[in-house]
Design an enzyme around this catalytic site. Structure first.
Site, PDB file in Angstrom:
ATOM      1  N   GLU A  60       0.885  -1.172   0.000  1.00  0.00           N
ATOM      2  CA  GLU A  60       0.000   0.000   0.000  1.00  0.00           C
ATOM      3  C   GLU A  60       0.918   1.214   0.000  1.00  0.00           C
ATOM      4  OE1 GLU A  60      -3.166  -0.143  -0.338  1.00  0.00           O
ATOM      5  OE2 GLU A  60      -3.647  -2.202   0.200  1.00  0.00           O
ATOM      6  N   CYS A  76      -1.978   9.316   2.741  1.00  0.00           N
ATOM      7  CA  CYS A  76      -1.723   8.761   1.407  1.00  0.00           C
ATOM      8  C   CYS A  76      -2.867   9.136   0.475  1.00  0.00           C
ATOM      9  CB  CYS A  76      -1.569   7.254   1.487  1.00  0.00           C
ATOM     10  SG  CYS A  76      -2.934   6.446   2.320  1.00  0.00           S
TER      11      CYS A  76
HETATM   12  P1  NAD Z   1       8.518   4.775   4.360  1.00  0.00           P
HETATM   13  O1  NAD Z   1       8.413   3.993   3.105  1.00  0.00           O
HETATM   14  O2  NAD Z   1       9.700   5.627   4.575  1.00  0.00           O
HETATM   15  O3  NAD Z   1       8.481   3.780   5.618  1.00  0.00           O
HETATM   16  C1  NAD Z   1       7.418   2.880   5.848  1.00  0.00           C
HETATM   17  C2  NAD Z   1       7.907   1.749   6.734  1.00  0.00           C
HETATM   18  O4  NAD Z   1       8.886   0.995   6.031  1.00  0.00           O
HETATM   19  C3  NAD Z   1       8.577   2.190   8.032  1.00  0.00           C
HETATM   20  O5  NAD Z   1       8.212   1.289   9.052  1.00  0.00           O
HETATM   21  C4  NAD Z   1      10.056   2.072   7.709  1.00  0.00           C
HETATM   22  O6  NAD Z   1      10.862   1.866   8.845  1.00  0.00           O
HETATM   23  C5  NAD Z   1      10.068   0.838   6.818  1.00  0.00           C
HETATM   24  N1  NAD Z   1      11.195   0.742   5.889  1.00  0.00           N
HETATM   25  C6  NAD Z   1      12.034   1.718   5.487  1.00  0.00           C
HETATM   26  N2  NAD Z   1      12.934   1.210   4.588  1.00  0.00           N
HETATM   27  C7  NAD Z   1      12.619  -0.097   4.425  1.00  0.00           C
HETATM   28  C8  NAD Z   1      13.154  -1.136   3.599  1.00  0.00           C
HETATM   29  N3  NAD Z   1      14.188  -0.942   2.779  1.00  0.00           N
HETATM   30  N4  NAD Z   1      12.577  -2.357   3.668  1.00  0.00           N
HETATM   31  C9  NAD Z   1      11.511  -2.571   4.477  1.00  0.00           C
HETATM   32  N5  NAD Z   1      10.966  -1.627   5.272  1.00  0.00           N
HETATM   33  C10 NAD Z   1      11.515  -0.403   5.242  1.00  0.00           C
HETATM   34  O7  NAD Z   1       7.167   5.584   4.467  1.00  0.00           O
HETATM   35  P2  NAD Z   1       6.754   6.658   5.581  1.00  0.00           P
HETATM   36  O8  NAD Z   1       7.544   7.894   5.350  1.00  0.00           O
HETATM   37  O9  NAD Z   1       6.756   5.993   6.917  1.00  0.00           O
HETATM   38  O10 NAD Z   1       5.206   6.898   5.188  1.00  0.00           O
HETATM   39  C11 NAD Z   1       4.799   7.835   4.228  1.00  0.00           C
HETATM   40  C12 NAD Z   1       4.479   7.144   2.917  1.00  0.00           C
HETATM   41  O11 NAD Z   1       3.546   6.106   3.132  1.00  0.00           O
HETATM   42  C13 NAD Z   1       3.812   8.083   1.912  1.00  0.00           C
HETATM   43  O12 NAD Z   1       4.350   7.880   0.628  1.00  0.00           O
HETATM   44  C14 NAD Z   1       2.349   7.650   1.934  1.00  0.00           C
HETATM   45  O13 NAD Z   1       1.613   7.940   0.766  1.00  0.00           O
HETATM   46  C15 NAD Z   1       2.480   6.189   2.182  1.00  0.00           C
HETATM   47  N6  NAD Z   1       1.249   5.652   2.766  1.00  0.00           N
HETATM   48  C16 NAD Z   1       0.467   4.840   1.998  1.00  0.00           C
HETATM   49  C17 NAD Z   1      -0.738   4.360   2.513  1.00  0.00           C
HETATM   50  C18 NAD Z   1      -1.646   3.464   1.702  1.00  0.00           C
HETATM   51  O14 NAD Z   1      -2.535   2.864   2.277  1.00  0.00           O
HETATM   52  N7  NAD Z   1      -1.452   3.348   0.395  1.00  0.00           N
HETATM   53  C19 NAD Z   1      -1.114   4.708   3.820  1.00  0.00           C
HETATM   54  C20 NAD Z   1      -0.285   5.536   4.560  1.00  0.00           C
HETATM   55  C21 NAD Z   1       0.897   5.997   4.028  1.00  0.00           C
END
Ligand code: NAD
Length: 476
Positions: free
Chosen positions: A248, A282
């Site tokens: 997501e 998001c």
């Molecule tokens: P992010 O991708 O930086 O991090 C998300 C999670 O992934 C965190 O727990 C982080 O520690 C972990 N992570 C980071 N690098 C990783 C890797 N290489 N492998 C596995 N896990 C890793 O995102 P964020 O800044 O926490 O959240 C914001 C983003 O999330 C925005 O782009 C937003 O649109 C998206 N988002 C999407 C939805 C949806 O339902 N589509 C909902 C909420 C947020």
């Protein structure tokens, strides 16, 4: 007023117990910029222990009847419900949101999502297939699901992954974001006695933990919510061990106001759809397209409303918008703003930041008809920075709205139901709303098209996404 450092301990939950770690990470209160607490920084052996505990717990948990698992999860939810005030208070502090929004987030899980989830059930299908015999089709749990959640809705987006995965019979290793681990760790501590040891493991760690999980041989599936950039890394890492993935990801949702729409009845909803959670959603409405004849009236009403909305600390009752949750995100927004200024783009409205605060604030910002293909319109802004753009023909509006790498949500706004229904079908997104935006529901599947994701959550489709399909074909 600002919150002093929390006098509370936060622990990993592994194999039903608090797992101590050698290292801890600092968690910041974004309203003040000050340290709030420390959270465990688990190492690789801690993840191995969590994955082993989940694997060990899987056979017994998956063999329970649906009703038995359901009863255990109902207990978990009852415990969470008993702790709504505590969990909401933590979310205010680490999430930087008002008490009302924090409570809404927790109750969305405990009072809306969970009761509806408990009514859902995956049933077997059976038929006689000529040439094959009696065919039974069932959905079976996969094993250990690794759930990885972001910082914008930390409690909601952790438990909407964990609870359905548990209900279908998987066991779970859940990792909240290092920016917002506290509420989820606290919740795990509270519910640990309600589940058999190892069924749900909750671990907190730094930047290496996500990659360790996505390549871990004991995890069968990764349910990930976060940015598209990280989603690509997750998908790549999952290939080596052929994990299933649910992704997501990010979004840059368009909204189209149909020609001749009266702005006044919709302006507050439009503003909320754009700026809820300080734009850190998001499925926020990020690009608004308005017919050129209606543009002045609508933007006047939008700006007039924006002037009544103030940015401030989460605990400030006069603030409609809170801080940006973390410094890297604030710096990304500031870099985008610097680029916008360099480009000479016009600004409809730019509000104020609170004075004399070390909190992480970004003002409400509305751009005035920037070019639809400008880089700062095409990229996702995870903060209160939005664009309003003119269109001449509806064809042009649909082309521009769909000209995006993302396909998470979209909306059309207007008065004529037939016109709205036809328009909604032209938009390329996983969810298209009419006269609303940003609504999700536990019974309605949700997922992104294009670079916004793979797979779905919520509803029966969301449960199936957490299972393997098994066919039994019998000739007696
Ligand atoms: P992010 O991708 O930086 O991090 C998300 C999670 O992934 C965190 O727990 C982080 O520690 C972990 N992570 C980071 N690098 C990783 C890797 N290489 N492998 C596995 N896990 C890793 O995102 P964020 O800044 O926490 O959240 C914001 C983003 O999330 C925005 O782009 C937003 O649109 C998206 N988002 C999407 C939805 C949806 O339902 N589509 C909902 C909420 C947020």
């Amino acid at each position: 007023m600002h919150q002093a450092k929390l006098d509370l301990g936060f622990f990993n939950l592994v194999a039903g117990r608090r797992l101590p770690t050698d290292n801890r990470m600092m968690v910041i209160d974004p309203s003040t910029g000050l340290e709030l607490a420390t959270a465990p920084d688990i190492d690789r052996s801690g993840l191995d222990a969590a994955a082993a505990a989940a694997r060990t717990a899987f056979p017994e948990w998956s063999m329970l009847t649906w009703a038995d698992r359901r009863a255990r999860i109902a207990e978990v939810i009852a415990v969470l419900r008993d702790h709504v005030p505590e969990l909401s208070a933590l979310l205010v502090l680490e999430g930087g949101r008002s008490p009302a929004i924090a409570e809404w987030e927790v109750r969305w899980v405990t009072d809306l999502f969970a009761p509806l989830l408990l009514e859902q059930r995956l049933s077997e299908q059976e038929w006689h297939q000529e040439g094959m015999g009696r065919v039974i089709q069932r959905h079976v749990p996969r094993g250990v699901v690794g759930a990885i959640s972001p910082w914008n809705l930390p409690f909601m987006l952790s438990f909407v992954k964990a609870l359905p995965a548990l209900l279908v019979g998987n066991t779970v290793v859940l990792k909240p974001s290092p920016y917002t681990p506290l509420t989820v760790l606290r919740a795990a501590d509270r519910i640990s006695a309600a589940l058999p040891a190892g069924v749900l493991n909750v671990i907190s760690g730094g930047d290496e933990l996500g990659p360790w999980m996505t390549s871990h041989p004991d995890l069968e599936q990764i349910s990930f919510t976060g940015s598209t950039q990280t989603g690509r890394r997750v998908l790549g890492a999952a290939a080596a061990t052929l994990k299933h993935v649910t992704l997501e990801l990010g979004g840059n949702d368009p909204g189209i106001v149909l020609p001749g729409t009266d702005p006044l009845p919709i302006v507050e909803r439009l503003f909320q759809s754009m700026f809820m959670l300080s734009g850190q959603t998001c499925i926020g409405l990020k690009r608004l397209y308005v017919h050129e004849a209606d543009y002045d009236a609508l933007t006047r009403a939008l700006v007039a409303h924006a002037r009544t909305q103030h940015v401030g600390a989460a605990f400030d009752p006069s603030a409609a918008l809170g801080p940006i949750q973390n410094l890297p995100q604030l710096l990304r927004l500031e870099a985008a703003w610097a680029e916008i200024q360099r480009s000479g783009a016009r600004v409809l409205y730019r509000g104020d930041n609170p004075r004399d605060s070390r909190g992480l604030f970004f003002p409400i910002t509305l751009l005035d008809d920037p070019p639809s293909d400008a880089p700062y319109v095409r990229e996702e802004h995870f903060g209160p920075l939005r664009s309003v753009m003119k269109y001449r023909t509806l064809e042009e509006a649909f082309l521009k709205a769909n000209d995006s790498a993302y396909g998470l949500g979209a909306s059309v706004w207007g008065q004529d139901p037939l016109f709205l229904d036809t328009a909604a079908r032209q938009l390329e997104a996983g969810t298209v709303w009419i006269n609303q935006h940003m609504l999700t529901h536990p019974s309605v599947p949700f997922g992104g098209h294009k670079d916004s994701g793979i797979g779905v959550m919520y509803g029966i489709e969301g449960l199936r996404d957490l299972c393997d399909l098994r066919v039994i074909a019998a000739r007696y």
